[in-house]
Scaffold this active site. Structure first.
Site, PDB file in Angstrom:
ATOM      1  N   GLU A 142      -9.584   0.849  11.812  1.00  0.00           N
ATOM      2  CA  GLU A 142      -8.441   0.538  10.935  1.00  0.00           C
ATOM      3  C   GLU A 142      -8.002   1.713  10.075  1.00  0.00           C
ATOM      4  O   GLU A 142      -8.127   1.689   8.842  1.00  0.00           O
ATOM      5  CB  GLU A 142      -8.774  -0.653  10.038  1.00  0.00           C
ATOM      6  N   GLU A 298     -10.198  -7.798  16.682  1.00  0.00           N
ATOM      7  CA  GLU A 298     -10.878  -8.676  15.722  1.00  0.00           C
ATOM      8  C   GLU A 298      -9.942  -9.840  15.449  1.00  0.00           C
ATOM      9  O   GLU A 298      -8.736  -9.637  15.290  1.00  0.00           O
ATOM     10  CB  GLU A 298     -11.120  -7.969  14.381  1.00  0.00           C
TER      11      GLU A 298
END
Ligand code: GLA
Ligand code: ZN
Length: 657
Positions: A142, A298
């Site tokens: 991320e 995710e």
């Protein structure tokens, strides 16, 4: 198409791996992502690499038919590294280092960070390049923009500017530094923003954001090059966080094989319906990064927490329905976060699928059913894609420019995109959400929310689409500035005035106050912004109803060769968009579904030969949909009636003939 799990072998005693692998296999899981935060275990001290534990874990899962994606661990530089080489740490606006403890403590331009990242990624790549269970890599975790004011970032920023502008005189001219005596006389006067007060020169702040993106992209590229060199048969991806985002995902995605998204829809009952619509936008945006299918790396499998008081637990059906929503909008593999809740550390209560009890419960059972379904339908869905009929434009540059200079109270670039996108989703019209730099040939309808930064090159691209038959919808704050974030000295919408056939005589940044417009003899409230328009060839289509400009023109349409440009001078309530887009869709022959109930979403995946229509009830209410005919649901193996009753979080998938 696989079902996967984020798994952290380093969080568990080795004796648990076998049991976990076995249960995953029984459940239908065929992929795990591992190691993206495990640097201190992979290299416990400088140069002492230890991959034995990871080998063992990967082999254990491989014996159960489970493939592996390895995350490079560069989001969490270990303590020995930051202690020995402090330039790894980013420096904040007060010139303090950002200490370890909460991940992400690395400066993308730090020479030590780059050097030690290179070494560990190369070691991993060489070690796993021929492992039959390893299929690909996730770089870091991320990425985002975190202003760093270290000496390396300062030097790199100046180099970046030298590349772009050659001389400080050119910068002074391009940014308009004469204002407030901001002119530079030598390079060393230019620094990183040290907190970037919004009143600083907007051209400087925007270029700094672009520089930050380029720093991340360069950092990523370093790893990408190693992985591609040693593991040519593996894919390389990155898991992006959500939207809105300052980091330019289009640039980040350019060299990746595909993009992955981390997707956490809200479980709050109040956001019951809205989160499904924002989610649809996020998924369409993600698909638009490379204009291809993507992965979910995710997604939610339990109540999230720790960063905030815990959210509600996913309602029955939520985990399943939201996973199908991802597939319905172009995801090819779904990896859930995480197998079991962490026993320790900062995210103990960001729950996994299995609670600390280690007793598989209700959510696990739902997930197991989902795995069965996805694995069963994978052969049908493999190779199918999503193609929107309408293009909505999005840009990180526009977002950053607006973030830097709030235009009126409550005017929010990204929220406005959400409203526009939601209106289409509620009509069952699939949209591609794309960068304004993409080739948009072929779209009958292009919606361009606030092209604040607009040069003549981009404007002429739009002219061409319109001349060739596209309908373009333009919103307020378009054509205000050039790409350097400096205002055009000409009437708005600047370079688009000619094709829009209209100019803005005056504007009123009404913010949260209300006005209303009359369109097609119906009144709609509006807020944020009111442009008072003077047609220059366009026809008026809506007028204001209130204030000193009651009766003045609020929206126009201009026919240009085969196409049309609508200029909407204000931000009306959502029902306007719904009525307006229905009207435009009728004219353009685009089909839509009238009266789709709140929370119900429809989308199609196809491969040229076969088409699969997904029907999702992303709400806690029972809903009834009127379909064109009855169908056979390949998901639930049953006929479904033309008047389809859907329970909360029901999903149907039908093959269209
Ligand atoms: C992000 C991160 C994960 C985890 C989840 C939950 O998506 O990538 O490591 O922290 O959030 O908070
Ligand atoms: Zn730095």
């Amino acid at each position: 198409m696989r079902m996967g799990m984020d798994y952290y072998p380093e969080h568990w005693d080795r004796s648990m791996w076998e049991e976990d692998a076995k249960l995953m296999q029984d459940t239908g899981v065929s992929l795990i992502r591992v190691a993206e935060f495990a640097w201190s275990r992979l290299e416990p001290t400088e140069g002492n690499y230890d991959f034995e534990w990871l080998d063992d874990a990967i082999d254990t899962f491989a014996r159960h038919g489970i493939k592996v994606v390895i995350g490079t661990p560069t989001c969490t530089p270990p303590n020995w590294l930051v202690k020995k080489y402090p330039d790894v740490l980013p420096i904040d606006a007060q010139l303090h280092p950002h200490y370890p403890g909460v991940r992400g403590h690395r400066c993308f331009n730090s020479p030590s960070m780059r050097h030690y990242s290179f070494l560990i990624v190369e070691k991993l790549a060489l070690h796993y390049k021929d492992h039959s269970a390893v299929i690909g890599w996730q770089i870091d975790n991320e990425f985002g923009l975190h202003e760093c004011n270290c000496e390396h970032c300062n030097t790199k920023f100046r180099d970046w500017l030298k590349d772009k502008y050659s001389s400080v005189e050119n910068i002074n001219a391009a940014w308009g530094n004469v204002v407030w005596s901001g002119e530079y006389s030598e390079w060393s006067e230019i620094t990183t923003p040290l907190g970037g007060n919004r009143a600083k020169n907007p051209s400087y702040l925007l270029d700094y954001k672009r520089f930050e993106t380029d720093s991340v992209v360069e950092f990523q590229q370093l790893q990408l090059d190693i992985l591609k060199k040693h593991c040519p048969n593996h894919f390389v991806t990155h898991n992006i966080w959500s939207y809105p985002m300052s980091l330019d995902y289009y640039k980040l995605g350019e060299k990746l094989d595909f993009v992955s998204l981390d997707y956490y829809p809200s479980t709050s009952p109040e956001k019951d319906v809205t989160s499904g619509y924002s989610g649809a936008l996020t998924l369409d945006l993600t698909r638009g990064i490379k204009r291809q299918n993507f992965w979910i790396m995710e997604t939610i499998s339990g109540p999230p927490g720790c960063w905030m008081p815990m959210w509600r637990t996913p309602y029955p059906g939520f985990i399943r329905a939201y996973s199908w929503q991802c597939i319905a909008r172009g995801a090819d593999t779904i990896v859930h976060f995480r197998w079991r809740s962490a026993p320790s550390g900062g995210e103990q209560f960001w729950h996994g699928l299995i609670d600390h009890s280690n007793v598989p419960g209700r959510r696990y059972e739902e997930y197991r059913g989902l795995c069965d379904e996805v694995n069963r339908l994978a052969p049908l869905l493999e190779g199918t894609q999503v193609k929107g009929k309408v293009a909505i434009l999005h840009s990180h540059d526009q977002y950053n420019a607006f973030q830097g200079q709030l235009q009126s109270d409550g005017m929010d670039y990204f929220e406005n995109i959400k409203t526009l996108h939601r209106a289409f989703t509620k009509l069952g019209i699939m949209t591609d959400v794309l960068s304004e730099n993409e080739d948009l040939t072929g779209y009958k309808l292009i919606v361009a929310p606030s092209l604040f930064l607009l040069d003549t090159a981009l404007a002429s691209k739009f002219d061409e689409y319109v001349k060739n038959g596209a309908t373009l919808v333009v919103l307020p704050r378009t054509g205000v500035k050039n790409p350097n974030n400096v205002c055009w000295i000409q009437p708005l919408p600047g370079p688009l005035s000619e094709s829009a056939g209209v100019t803005v005589a005056e504007y009123d940044p009404i913010g949260k106050d209300k006005n209303s417009i009359n369109w097609n003899n119906k009144s709609y409230s509006c807020s944020q912004w009111c442009d008072i328009l003077t047609p220059q060839g366009a026809e008026p289509v809506a007028r204001y109803e209130d204030d000193f400009y009651a009766g003045k023109i609020a929206a126009t349409v201009h026919t240009v060769d085969k196409g049309k440009v609508y200029y909407l001078g204000t931000f009306p309530e959502e029902s306007f968009y719904s009525d307006f887009f229905k009207d435009v869709a009728d004219t353009l022959g685009l089909t839509y579904i009238p009266n789709l109930p709140e929370g119900v979403q429809v989308s199609i995946r196809s491969n040229g030969e076969k088409q699969y229509m997904f029907l999702l009830n992303l709400s806690r209410k029972q809903q009834t949909i009127q379909l064109e005919q009855s169908y056979y649901s390949v998901l639930n193996n049953k006929d479904i009636a033309q008047e389809l009753n859907m329970n909360p979080y029901d999903v149907e998938i039908v093959e269209l003939l």
